[in-house]
Design a protein around this motif. Structure first.
Motif, PDB file in Angstrom:
ATOM      1  N   GLU A  74       0.825  -1.205   0.000  1.00  0.00           N
ATOM      2  CA  GLU A  74       0.000   0.000   0.000  1.00  0.00           C
ATOM      3  C   GLU A  74       0.863   1.261   0.000  1.00  0.00           C
ATOM      4  OE1 GLU A  74      -3.281   0.107   2.814  1.00  0.00           O
ATOM      5  OE2 GLU A  74      -3.123  -2.068   3.001  1.00  0.00           O
ATOM      6  N   ASN A  75       0.343   2.321  -0.605  1.00  0.00           N
ATOM      7  CA  ASN A  75       1.030   3.620  -0.666  1.00  0.00           C
ATOM      8  C   ASN A  75       2.426   3.514  -1.273  1.00  0.00           C
ATOM      9  OD1 ASN A  75      -1.164   4.868   0.397  1.00  0.00           O
ATOM     10  ND2 ASN A  75      -0.213   5.449   2.313  1.00  0.00           N
ATOM     11  N   ASN A  76       2.587   2.675  -2.289  1.00  0.00           N
ATOM     12  CA  ASN A  76       3.881   2.480  -2.958  1.00  0.00           C
ATOM     13  C   ASN A  76       4.953   1.939  -2.022  1.00  0.00           C
ATOM     14  OD1 ASN A  76       3.041   3.362  -5.562  1.00  0.00           O
ATOM     15  ND2 ASN A  76       3.076   5.453  -4.768  1.00  0.00           N
ATOM     16  N   GLY A  77       4.527   1.198  -1.013  1.00  0.00           N
ATOM     17  CA  GLY A  77       5.475   0.599  -0.076  1.00  0.00           C
ATOM     18  C   GLY A  77       5.972  -0.733  -0.585  1.00  0.00           C
ATOM     19  N   GLY A  78       6.587  -1.488   0.316  1.00  0.00           N
ATOM     20  CA  GLY A  78       7.012  -2.820  -0.072  1.00  0.00           C
ATOM     21  C   GLY A  78       8.349  -3.267   0.465  1.00  0.00           C
ATOM     22  N   PHE A  79       8.848  -2.611   1.561  1.00  0.00           N
ATOM     23  CA  PHE A  79      10.073  -3.146   2.152  1.00  0.00           C
ATOM     24  C   PHE A  79      10.077  -2.980   3.655  1.00  0.00           C
ATOM     25  CE2 PHE A  79      11.501   1.251   1.725  1.00  0.00           C
ATOM     26  CZ  PHE A  79      12.252   1.447   2.877  1.00  0.00           C
ATOM     27  N   SER A  80      10.779  -3.890   4.292  1.00  0.00           N
ATOM     28  CA  SER A  80      11.054  -3.822   5.720  1.00  0.00           C
ATOM     29  C   SER A  80      12.505  -4.252   5.890  1.00  0.00           C
ATOM     30  CB  SER A  80      10.133  -4.769   6.500  1.00  0.00           C
ATOM     31  OG  SER A  80      10.392  -4.690   7.886  1.00  0.00           O
ATOM     32  N   SER A  81      13.222  -3.549   6.767  1.00  0.00           N
ATOM     33  CA  SER A  81      14.631  -3.890   6.935  1.00  0.00           C
ATOM     34  C   SER A  81      15.078  -3.698   8.371  1.00  0.00           C
ATOM     35  CB  SER A  81      15.511  -3.042   6.008  1.00  0.00           C
ATOM     36  OG  SER A  81      15.561  -1.696   6.438  1.00  0.00           O
ATOM     37  N   ILE A  82      16.147  -4.392   8.696  1.00  0.00           N
ATOM     38  CA  ILE A  82      16.847  -4.189   9.964  1.00  0.00           C
ATOM     39  C   ILE A  82      18.308  -3.965   9.641  1.00  0.00           C
ATOM     40  CG2 ILE A  82      15.211  -5.478  11.370  1.00  0.00           C
ATOM     41  CD1 ILE A  82      17.168  -7.855  11.306  1.00  0.00           C
TER      42      ILE A  82
END
Length: 183
Positions: free
Chosen positions: A67-75
């Motif tokens: 959603e909202n041009n998202g698409g990543f998660s990082s540590i």
């Protein structure tokens, strides 16, 4: 062997450690860098995810959203500085969820005044422990999802090591890391 950083020249917090090999085992009170999350919320996305060190493991879990041009998660690590020039790469022992993650290394190199990440994908097997070997020679420079032609990775100036999920598959994810070491 103690569970701590054992590396060429590392600064974690206020400690400087010198040895031949990097190794993090995620024990409580170990002299290891702090892990923090950076998700697509920095640009308006809705992904949620982050690190938790517990019971001798680094847990990276959350929900990936497109959603909202998202698409990543990082540590990624904080308070870290090291010289990995005597190493060929990094190896991780992970309990996977079947998704493809990126191992990322950053230095002082920048593009448009932001840090460049040198990255390589690694696959996981759902519900299985595997050792993932990532040679530094396979890592390519990038900036905010864009591939760059350079500069070359300067292993004498490593400032950050991280893991990112951005496989364009929305939903829950979970990766457990037993250890990380250089080879």
């Amino acid at each position: 062997m103690t569970k701590s950083i054992i590396s060429a020249m590392f600064i974690c917090g206020s400690s400087i450690l010198t040895a031949a090999e990097l190794k993090w085992n995620f024990e409580e009170n170990a002299n290891e860098p702090k892990w923090v999350s950076v998700n697509d919320t920095v640009m308006g996305g809705r992904s949620k995810g982050g690190p938790e060190v517990k019971e001798g493991f680094l847990h990276f879990s959350g929900t990936l959203s497109l959603e909202n041009n998202g698409g990543f998660s990082s540590i990624r690590t904080r308070d870290f500085s090291g010289d990995l020039s005597d190493s060929e790469g990094l190896v991780l022992r992970v309990l996977g969820d079947g998704r493809t993650y990126q191992l990322r290394v950053s230095t002082d190199a920048t593009y448009r005044r932001s840090r460049i990440a040198y990255r390589a994908d690694f696959e996981t097997k759902k519900g299985e422990w595997t050792e993932v070997k990532v040679p530094f020679s396979s890592m390519k420079p990038g900036w905010r999802g864009m591939k760059l032609k350079g500069p070359e990775l300067d292993l004498t100036k490593v400032t950050e090591i991280g893991i990112l999920l951005g496989d364009k598959k929305p939903g829950e994810f979970a990766l457990k890391v037993d250890w990380v070491k250089s080879y």
